[in-house]
Design a protein around this motif. Structure first.
Motif, mmCIF file in Angstrom:
data_model
loop_
_atom_site.group_PDB
_atom_site.id
_atom_site.type_symbol
_atom_site.label_atom_id
_atom_site.label_comp_id
_atom_site.label_asym_id
_atom_site.label_seq_id
_atom_site.Cartn_x
_atom_site.Cartn_y
_atom_site.Cartn_z
ATOM 1 N N GLU A 1 0.825 -1.208 0.000
ATOM 2 C CA GLU A 1 0.000 0.000 0.000
ATOM 3 C C GLU A 1 0.864 1.265 0.000
ATOM 4 O O GLU A 1 0.541 2.253 -0.681
ATOM 5 C CB GLU A 1 -0.921 -0.008 1.216
ATOM 6 N N GLU A 2 1.952 1.248 0.748
ATOM 7 C CA GLU A 2 2.868 2.391 0.751
ATOM 8 C C GLU A 2 3.473 2.596 -0.640
ATOM 9 O O GLU A 2 3.596 3.728 -1.116
ATOM 10 C CB GLU A 2 3.982 2.165 1.771
ATOM 11 N N ASN A 3 3.867 1.507 -1.286
ATOM 12 C CA ASN A 3 4.413 1.606 -2.642
ATOM 13 C C ASN A 3 3.397 2.200 -3.604
ATOM 14 O O ASN A 3 3.734 3.051 -4.436
ATOM 15 C CB ASN A 3 4.835 0.222 -3.146
ATOM 16 N N VAL A 4 2.153 1.755 -3.507
ATOM 17 C CA VAL A 4 1.115 2.254 -4.406
ATOM 18 C C VAL A 4 0.982 3.765 -4.290
ATOM 19 O O VAL A 4 0.874 4.473 -5.297
ATOM 20 C CB VAL A 4 -0.229 1.549 -4.130
ATOM 21 N N ARG A 5 1.018 4.287 -3.071
ATOM 22 C CA ARG A 5 0.937 5.748 -2.906
ATOM 23 C C ARG A 5 2.133 6.449 -3.556
ATOM 24 O O ARG A 5 1.994 7.527 -4.132
ATOM 25 C CB ARG A 5 0.834 6.113 -1.420
ATOM 26 N N LYS A 6 3.301 5.846 -3.482
ATOM 27 C CA LYS A 6 4.491 6.446 -4.104
ATOM 28 C C LYS A 6 4.414 6.396 -5.630
ATOM 29 O O LYS A 6 5.046 7.211 -6.310
ATOM 30 C CB LYS A 6 5.748 5.716 -3.633
ATOM 31 N N TRP A 7 3.649 5.464 -6.168
ATOM 32 C CA TRP A 7 3.562 5.300 -7.624
ATOM 33 C C TRP A 7 2.542 6.232 -8.274
ATOM 34 O O TRP A 7 2.377 6.207 -9.492
ATOM 35 C CB TRP A 7 3.193 3.858 -7.958
ATOM 36 N N ARG A 8 1.867 7.067 -7.500
ATOM 37 C CA ARG A 8 0.789 7.863 -8.089
ATOM 38 C C ARG A 8 1.300 8.919 -9.069
ATOM 39 O O ARG A 8 0.633 9.247 -10.030
ATOM 40 C CB ARG A 8 -0.062 8.517 -7.004
ATOM 41 N N GLY A 9 2.511 9.488 -8.846
ATOM 42 C CA GLY A 9 3.073 10.446 -9.794
ATOM 43 C C GLY A 9 2.252 11.714 -9.920
ATOM 44 O O GLY A 9 1.463 12.073 -9.041
ATOM 45 N N GLU A 10 2.406 12.421 -11.039
ATOM 46 C CA GLU A 10 1.687 13.671 -11.277
ATOM 47 C C GLU A 10 0.236 13.416 -11.671
ATOM 48 O O GLU A 10 -0.638 14.223 -11.392
ATOM 49 C CB GLU A 10 2.381 14.472 -12.387
ATOM 50 N N ASP A 11 -0.007 12.303 -12.351
ATOM 51 C CA ASP A 11 -1.354 11.986 -12.817
ATOM 52 C C ASP A 11 -2.059 11.056 -11.829
ATOM 53 O O ASP A 11 -1.463 10.527 -10.896
ATOM 54 C CB ASP A 11 -1.294 11.323 -14.192
#
Length: 399
Positions: free
Chosen positions: A269-279
């Motif tokens: 879940e922490e990784n997913v938040r980091k993967w959000r990027g600009e979009d």
């Protein structure tokens, strides 16, 4: 002003006009913010809509509505008028549509009033995170379509399986606009909106939700082996306490092995938040139930009055979609497959030590489709569901 908007204004069959104050002192003219869509339940009723003005004071503002919406009053306020309107019951199975128009100087804005029908809720075609909803009368699709802190933003949707007291998937957008400083809720709740909806359809109300407010999930022997595991993580809705509270609804919970939930799954879940990027990152989290379930007891355990026997998921998954960095700012529906990236994760609901997400946990979205029978990202025709590249999703570890 578009010709389409003008035509809607002039063909209104039943128009009520009200006046309040605004200003056009700025050369740029007034800016009117009333949002894009307001969703009203089938039962209708009297509601309020706040209008936010920039550069608006001391001039006339006209508010109009079509025949579906009746304007009751305008609360006069120099900066933020409140429109009070009424919508009658919608006793059909179809969603119906009305409009409110706000005009100040040469500026016209509209908000669409969508009213749910008394029948089943239908998924929105413009929500890119949504999977296909199976044609199964035993499953219920539902959307928390408005974020409490900002009704112009959607929250999350889910496909609910009453027999399992759980959602088969929860679909949601993730972006900076959903993240803030609100703390984690200290309580768990029934989903009262969904209860009213399911009860109206004759499918059980609160009876089809696990009693997460009374405690976690326990084995028959009284061991607390499973957490009340979020499908939409608490940390993904932190702009306000009200936003965060919606992630603690029973409809967002499943009995998840505690050593999985608090370690590897938390890291994912922490990784997913980091993967959000600009979009926006579009996410579906799901639970997979076998034909022969093992069970846990909700509400603090079997010995508690009214506890339910709840089926344990065998597996969990996540599937993700977003633009590549080279295509940031472009709508995912307009992107080619080369401008998008996808990945899936497939995890057994069992004890797992260590906060490590391995390459072997990852897979293609297509593989998750084959395992679940679901079809993901149906509103994004070029989603590259058959491929994934772990180098585009940093934070994974080689086995």
């Amino acid at each position: 002003m578009s010709m389409k908007l003008l035509s809607r204004i002039f063909v209104l069959s039943a128009v009520l006009m009200a006046v309040c104050a605004c200003n056009t002192d700025s050369e740029a003219g007034p800016i009117i913010d009333i949002g894009d869509i307001e969703v009203v339940p089938w039962s209708g009723g009297t509601r309020e809509l706040t209008v936010n003005f920039t550069n608006a004071d001391d001039k006339e503002v006209y508010v109009m509505a079509d025949g579906t919406v009746v304007l009751d009053a305008i609360c006069h306020h120099p900066e933020r008028p409140v429109i009070v309107y009424t919508v009658s019951e919608n006793n059909t199975s179809e969603m119906r549509e009305g409009f409110i128009f706000v005009m100040c100087g040469n500026t016209v804005e509209q908000i669409i009033i969508l009213q749910e029908g008394i029948g089943r809720m239908e998924p929105r075609s413009g929500w890119f995170e949504l999977p296909a909803v199976p044609e199964d009368e035993n499953l219920l699709y539902y959307a928390h379509s408005k974020l409490p802190s900002d009704h112009s933003k959607r929250n999350y949707s889910f496909l609910y399986a009453p027999e399992h007291y759980a959602a088969l998937w929860v679909a949601y957008p993730l972006h900076d606009c959903y993240l803030g400083d609100a703390g984690r809720s200290k309580n768990f709740y029934y989903d009262n909106d969904f209860a009213a909806y399911s009860n109206r359809l004759g499918m059980g109300g609160l009876d089809i939700q696990s009693n997460v407010s009374a405690g976690s999930f326990y084995s028959e022997e009284g061991l607390q082996l499973w957490d009340r595991g979020h499908q939409l993580p608490s940390a993904d809705r932190t702009v306000s306490s009200a936003d965060n509270r919606t992630t603690f609804y029973a409809t967002n919970m499943t009995p998840q092995r505690n050593t999985l939930n608090q370690q590897m799954w938390e890291k994912l879940e922490e990784n997913v938040r980091k993967w959000r990027g600009e979009d926006t990152l579009y996410v579906v989290t799901g639970a997979v139930f076998g034909d022969d379930c093992d069970y846990a007891y909700d509400g603090g355990g079997k010995s508690k009055t009214g506890s339910k026997q709840v089926c344990l998921p065998e597996y969990y998954y996540k599937v993700l979609l977003r633009t590549k960095e080279s295509a940031e700012g472009k709508c995912v529906a307009d992107c080619t497959a080369d401008e998008l990236k996808c990945i899936g994760f497939w995890v057994k609901n069992e004890s797992r030590s260590g906060k490590t997400v391995y390459f072997s946990d990852a897979c293609s979205v297509e593989e998750v489709e084959q395992r679940t029978g679901m079809t993901f990202f149906v509103n994004v025709p070029n989603a590259p569901k058959g491929t994934y590249d772990t180098s585009e999703w940093p934070g994974l570890t080689a086995d």
